[in-house]
Design an enzyme around this catalytic site. Structure first.
Site, PDB file in Angstrom:
ATOM      1  N   LYS A 166       0.856  -1.195   0.000  1.00  0.00           N
ATOM      2  CA  LYS A 166       0.000   0.000   0.000  1.00  0.00           C
ATOM      3  C   LYS A 166       0.893   1.246   0.000  1.00  0.00           C
ATOM      4  O   LYS A 166       2.013   1.175   0.477  1.00  0.00           O
ATOM      5  CB  LYS A 166      -0.904   0.012   1.241  1.00  0.00           C
ATOM      6  CG  LYS A 166      -1.698  -1.262   1.472  1.00  0.00           C
ATOM      7  CD  LYS A 166      -2.866  -1.385   0.528  1.00  0.00           C
ATOM      8  CE  LYS A 166      -3.663  -2.667   0.828  1.00  0.00           C
ATOM      9  NZ  LYS A 166      -4.769  -2.876  -0.091  1.00  0.00           N
ATOM     10  N   HIS A 285      -6.589 -13.274  -7.601  1.00  0.00           N
ATOM     11  CA  HIS A 285      -7.429 -12.325  -6.871  1.00  0.00           C
ATOM     12  C   HIS A 285      -8.835 -12.361  -7.456  1.00  0.00           C
ATOM     13  O   HIS A 285      -9.004 -12.566  -8.651  1.00  0.00           O
ATOM     14  CB  HIS A 285      -6.854 -10.907  -6.955  1.00  0.00           C
ATOM     15  CG  HIS A 285      -7.480  -9.986  -5.948  1.00  0.00           C
ATOM     16  ND1 HIS A 285      -8.713  -9.411  -6.134  1.00  0.00           N
ATOM     17  CD2 HIS A 285      -7.056  -9.581  -4.723  1.00  0.00           C
ATOM     18  CE1 HIS A 285      -9.015  -8.678  -5.069  1.00  0.00           C
ATOM     19  NE2 HIS A 285      -8.038  -8.767  -4.201  1.00  0.00           N
TER      20      HIS A 285
END
Length: 469
Positions: A166, A285
């Site tokens: 992140k 994902h």
């Protein structure tokens, strides 16, 4: 008279067959059907069987050129949903000849195609599929599977630890690689590209791949452990996706990544075949899944998407945490976790499993836990999901007050403490907090993490819950 009679007739006259005995080779589907007012459940169930197999809205003369009895889908059982008005579970059997071998794309085009827009239904949801052994054997499945992955990584007897880098968007490739290095150096097994990191102006894919490879080689040399970073190969075309996977292989990385729903099953299966042939693990994902699976009365349950992924191919897939910020009820989640990992799963309606599923020789998939989890969740995650899972702490690593590496240390210490306590026979559900507190006495990194996240809770009820029995 001629055998063909034009006009419209009720679906149930042809497609509702309660006397039908299912075959071992049939694909079986359980649909949650909500008919329009005035439409009987038998007609609604038969309409689903018809519109997802050989039927159309009117009788056509070309029906006489084939054997409908051989090729039609059959609604063979209907039951009301307890506690729900005007909802039914309709069971449909499809003959295997309706589907192309080795194609999840074709299977879904038939079973969940036009029928979901059918006007006679207010809502329709595919709850589960039974994939017969004969069809399963037409698929390669996961690129490598759980056991081969452990052997490649030389890591046994505990869950694997990961972290999504992140901020997910906006970092330069060099800064991104630096974040990867810090996390891997601190004790994580993997770091991960976020699902929407592909090749944007702020960080082109080739630059990211190079800096991430440098980071994980450096961390490997320092720690003596095999490390990895999920390099997201998802792209706008299949050709570009494979080009990125080829470059990942040339860099010698152990694992690549794909967004299988936005990328599509055809692309995913192609990538899984490439990964099997070239020794790459494949992390999957599920971005976009909640568009399809979150509403209880319409769409498709995630257990179906999970089964489809095991057929199409992937070594990891995100599968809900039970304890974090994202949707996931415990019994339901454990039901599809077993469908991902185990070779044979018995029918168990208490966990949402409508059919017994035999995966024969198809390798298992590691379920990934991520989304709002931190060190205080470690005992619950270890207890609920066991060793064969990947625990991914994004904010729970990078949000550590001392930085990425101490955040990784905190997670690794917490995990090792939980695994040790479990192996000694301690009850993680009852003693989890105490186990973490004990470990934090000799790990200042863990103590700092415990202090930061001690009040964090995501106390919302799941939307997609099991029906009352």
């Amino acid at each position: 008279s001629v055998g063909f009679k034009a006009g419209v007739k009720e679906y149930k006259l042809t497609y509702y067959t309660p006397e039908y005995e299912t075959k071992e080779t049939d694909i079986l589907a359980a649909f949650r059907v909500t008919p329009q007012p005035g439409v009987p459940p038998e007609e609604a169930g038969a309409a689903v069987a018809a519109e997802s197999s050989t039927g159309t809205w009117t009788t056509v003369w070309t029906d006489g050129l084939t054997s409908l009895d051989r090729y039609k889908g059959r609604c063979y059982h209907i039951e009301p949903v307890p506690g729900e008005e005007d909802q039914y579970i309709a069971y449909v059997a499809y003959p295997l000849d309706l589907f192309e071998e080795g194609s999840v794309t074709n299977m879904f085009t038939s079973i969940v195609g036009n029928v979901f827009g059918f006007k006679a239904l207010r809502a329709l949801r595919l709850e589960d599929l039974r994939i017969p052994v004969a069809y399963t054997k037409x698929f390669q499945g996961p690129x490598h599977g759980i056991q081969v992955e452990r052997d490649k990584l030389n890591k046994y007897g505990r869950p694997l630890l990961g972290c999504t880098i992140k901020p997910k968007l906006g970092l330069s490739a060099k800064n991104y690689g630096r974040a990867v290095y810090e996390c891997l150096r601190g004790g994580l097994d993997f770091t991960k590209d976020d699902e929407n990191v592909n090749s944007q102006p702020f960080m082109r894919w080739r630059d990211r791949f190079l800096f991430c490879a440098e980071a994980f080689y450096k961390a490997q040399a320092e720690t003596g452990e095999i490390k990895g970073h999920y390099l997201n190969a998802t792209a706008g075309t299949c050709e570009e996706m494979i080009k990125r996977a080829v470059f990942a292989r040339e860099l010698g990385v152990p694992i690549x990544m794909h967004d299988y729903l936005t990328g599509g099953f055809t692309a995913n299966t192609s990538l899984a075949h490439y990964c099997r042939d070239n020794g790459l693990l494949l992390h999957i994902h599920r971005a976009m899944h909640a568009v399809i699976d979150r509403q209880k009365n319409h769409g498709m349950h995630f257990r179906v998407l999970a089964k489809a992924l095991r057929l199409s191919g992937g070594d990891h897939i995100h599968a809900g945490t039970v304890v974090g910020k994202l949707e996931g009820e415990r019994d339901t989640t454990l039901g599809f976790v077993d469908l991902l990992r185990d070779d044979f799963i018995e029918k168990d309606r208490s966990r949402g499993i409508y059919f017994t599923q035999d995966w024969v020789s198809l390798p298992g998939v590691l379920p990934v836990r991520s989304g709002g989890i931190h060190v205080w969740h470690m005992p619950a995650l270890t207890e609920i999901f066991g060793d064969d899972s990947v625990l991914q702490f994004g904010g729970g690593t990078l949000g550590h007050p001392w930085g990425n590496a101490p955040g990784a240390v905190a997670n690794r210490v917490a995990l090792e403490a939980c695994v040790k306590a479990r192996n000694e026979g301690r009850d993680l559900a009852a003693e989890g907090n105490e186990i973490i507190r004990e470990a934090s006495k000799w790990s200042p990194e863990l103590a700092a993490a415990c202090e930061v996240w001690k009040e964090i809770r995501f106390n919302f009820k799941a939307v997609d819950t099991l029906d009352p029995s």
